[in-house]
Design a protein around this motif. Sequence first.
Motif, short mmCIF file in Angstrom:
data_model
loop_
_atom_site.label_atom_id
_atom_site.label_comp_id
_atom_site.label_asym_id
_atom_site.label_seq_id
_atom_site.Cartn_x
_atom_site.Cartn_y
_atom_site.Cartn_z
N GLY A 77 -20.93 -2.90 48.34
CA GLY A 77 -20.73 -4.34 48.18
C GLY A 77 -21.62 -4.97 47.12
O GLY A 77 -22.03 -6.12 47.25
N CYS A 78 -21.92 -4.23 46.05
CA CYS A 78 -22.81 -4.73 45.01
C CYS A 78 -21.99 -5.35 43.87
O CYS A 78 -21.44 -4.63 43.04
N ASP A 79 -21.94 -6.66 43.85
CA ASP A 79 -21.18 -7.36 42.82
C ASP A 79 -21.73 -7.10 41.43
O ASP A 79 -20.97 -6.97 40.47
N TYR A 80 -23.06 -7.06 41.29
CA TYR A 80 -23.66 -6.83 39.97
C TYR A 80 -23.21 -5.47 39.41
O TYR A 80 -22.71 -5.39 38.29
N CYS A 81 -23.39 -4.42 40.18
CA CYS A 81 -23.04 -3.08 39.68
C CYS A 81 -21.54 -2.93 39.52
O CYS A 81 -21.08 -2.24 38.59
N ASN A 82 -20.77 -3.56 40.37
CA ASN A 82 -19.32 -3.50 40.22
C ASN A 82 -18.92 -4.13 38.89
O ASN A 82 -18.13 -3.57 38.14
N ALA A 83 -19.50 -5.27 38.58
CA ALA A 83 -19.20 -5.95 37.31
C ALA A 83 -19.68 -5.12 36.12
O ALA A 83 -18.94 -4.92 35.15
N ILE A 152 -24.02 14.00 43.64
CA ILE A 152 -25.01 13.48 44.60
C ILE A 152 -26.11 12.72 43.88
O ILE A 152 -26.55 11.65 44.32
N GLY A 153 -26.55 13.22 42.73
CA GLY A 153 -27.55 12.51 41.93
C GLY A 153 -27.04 11.15 41.48
O GLY A 153 -27.78 10.16 41.49
N LEU A 154 -25.78 11.08 41.08
CA LEU A 154 -25.18 9.80 40.68
C LEU A 154 -25.12 8.82 41.85
O LEU A 154 -25.34 7.62 41.67
N ILE A 155 -24.82 9.33 43.02
CA ILE A 155 -24.82 8.47 44.21
C ILE A 155 -26.21 7.87 44.39
O ILE A 155 -26.35 6.65 44.55
N ALA A 156 -27.23 8.70 44.35
CA ALA A 156 -28.61 8.23 44.52
C ALA A 156 -28.99 7.21 43.47
O ALA A 156 -29.57 6.15 43.78
N LEU A 160 -29.77 3.16 44.25
CA LEU A 160 -30.99 2.48 43.80
C LEU A 160 -30.66 1.14 43.17
O LEU A 160 -31.19 0.10 43.56
N THR A 161 -29.77 1.14 42.19
CA THR A 161 -29.47 -0.12 41.51
C THR A 161 -28.71 -1.07 42.42
O THR A 161 -28.95 -2.29 42.38
N ASN A 162 -27.81 -0.56 43.26
CA ASN A 162 -27.10 -1.42 44.20
C ASN A 162 -28.09 -2.15 45.10
O ASN A 162 -28.00 -3.37 45.30
N TYR A 163 -29.05 -1.42 45.63
CA TYR A 163 -30.01 -2.02 46.56
C TYR A 163 -30.95 -3.00 45.85
O TYR A 163 -31.24 -4.06 46.38
N VAL A 164 -31.43 -2.65 44.67
CA VAL A 164 -32.27 -3.59 43.93
C VAL A 164 -31.51 -4.89 43.68
O VAL A 164 -32.02 -5.99 43.92
N ASN A 165 -30.27 -4.76 43.24
CA ASN A 165 -29.48 -5.96 42.95
C ASN A 165 -29.16 -6.77 44.19
O ASN A 165 -29.18 -8.00 44.16
N VAL A 167 -30.94 -6.75 47.14
CA VAL A 167 -32.18 -7.31 47.69
C VAL A 167 -32.61 -8.55 46.92
O VAL A 167 -32.97 -9.57 47.49
N PHE A 168 -32.56 -8.46 45.57
CA PHE A 168 -33.07 -9.56 44.76
C PHE A 168 -31.99 -10.50 44.23
O PHE A 168 -32.29 -11.46 43.55
N GLN A 169 -30.71 -10.21 44.58
CA GLN A 169 -29.60 -11.07 44.14
C GLN A 169 -29.64 -11.30 42.63
O GLN A 169 -29.63 -12.43 42.14
N THR A 170 -29.68 -10.20 41.90
CA THR A 170 -29.74 -10.24 40.44
C THR A 170 -28.60 -11.08 39.88
O THR A 170 -27.44 -10.91 40.28
N ASP A 171 -28.93 -11.99 38.98
CA ASP A 171 -27.92 -12.80 38.32
C ASP A 171 -27.01 -11.88 37.49
O ASP A 171 -27.49 -11.07 36.69
N ILE A 172 -25.71 -12.01 37.68
CA ILE A 172 -24.74 -11.16 37.00
C ILE A 172 -24.55 -11.64 35.57
O ILE A 172 -24.22 -12.80 35.33
N ASP A 173 -24.78 -10.73 34.63
CA ASP A 173 -24.62 -11.05 33.22
C ASP A 173 -23.52 -10.20 32.57
O ASP A 173 -23.55 -9.90 31.39
N PHE A 174 -22.53 -9.83 33.37
CA PHE A 174 -21.31 -9.15 32.93
C PHE A 174 -20.14 -9.98 33.47
O PHE A 174 -20.34 -10.80 34.37
#
Length: 182
Positions: A77-83, A152-156, A160-165, A167-174
Motif C-alpha cells: 500500500g505504498c503510494d510513493y513507491c507505486n508512483a 528475494i533481495g528486490l523484495i527486501a 525498505l523504501t515502502n516502509y520508510v515512505n 512511516v514518514f509519509q514522504t511527499d510524492i514527487d512523481f
Amino acid sequence: MSRIATPQTIADTPVQSQPLLETVEKSLGSVPNLFRLLATSPDALEGYLGLNGALSKGKLSAATRERIAIAIAQTNGCDYCNAAHTFLAKTFAKLDEAEVAANRAGASTDAKAHAAVSFAVKVATSKGRVSEQDISTVRAAGYSDAEIIEIIGLIALNVLTNYVNEVFQTDIDFPAINAAAA
C-alpha cells in the motif's frame, strides 16, 4: 505532508550523504524526495544504494525488477513507491499500462515474468514462508536459484523504501498513484 523534514537540496543533507546524492542526480537527472529523506541517515542511504546497485547488475532484467517493485508497492500500500516505479516502468523499462496494471495485481502479461512477480508477492505476503511448490513453479518458469535470491533481495529492498515512505509519509514527487484504489 511528510512527518519529518525532507532536505530540500543536496547541500541540506549530511556531508556524508552529499556525494551519494550527487551520483543519484547524475543518474536520474534529479534527486527524488525518497533519496533526500534517506540521506538523513548516510548509512541507510549508502545501504539502499549499495543493494540497489548490486541487484541492478544481476540476472533479472530492468523490466522484471520494476514489475516486482510495483507489485510489492501495491502489496504494501505504498503510494510513493507505486508512483515512482510506475513512472520508471513506463519511462525506462517501456512497460505499457496493461502490464503495469497486471503488476499491481501481482501478475504479468509475460509468462516468465508472471512467475517472478507472483512469487515475489507470495514471499512478501507469507513473510517468506513459501511452499516447495512455490519454489518449483518459479524454477519451472526458467529462474535459477541465483535469480530467485535476487527476487528475494528486490523484495527486501522495496520493503525498505515502502516502509520508510509509509512511516514518514514522504511527499510524492512523481505522477501520483493511489495504491489502495489502483
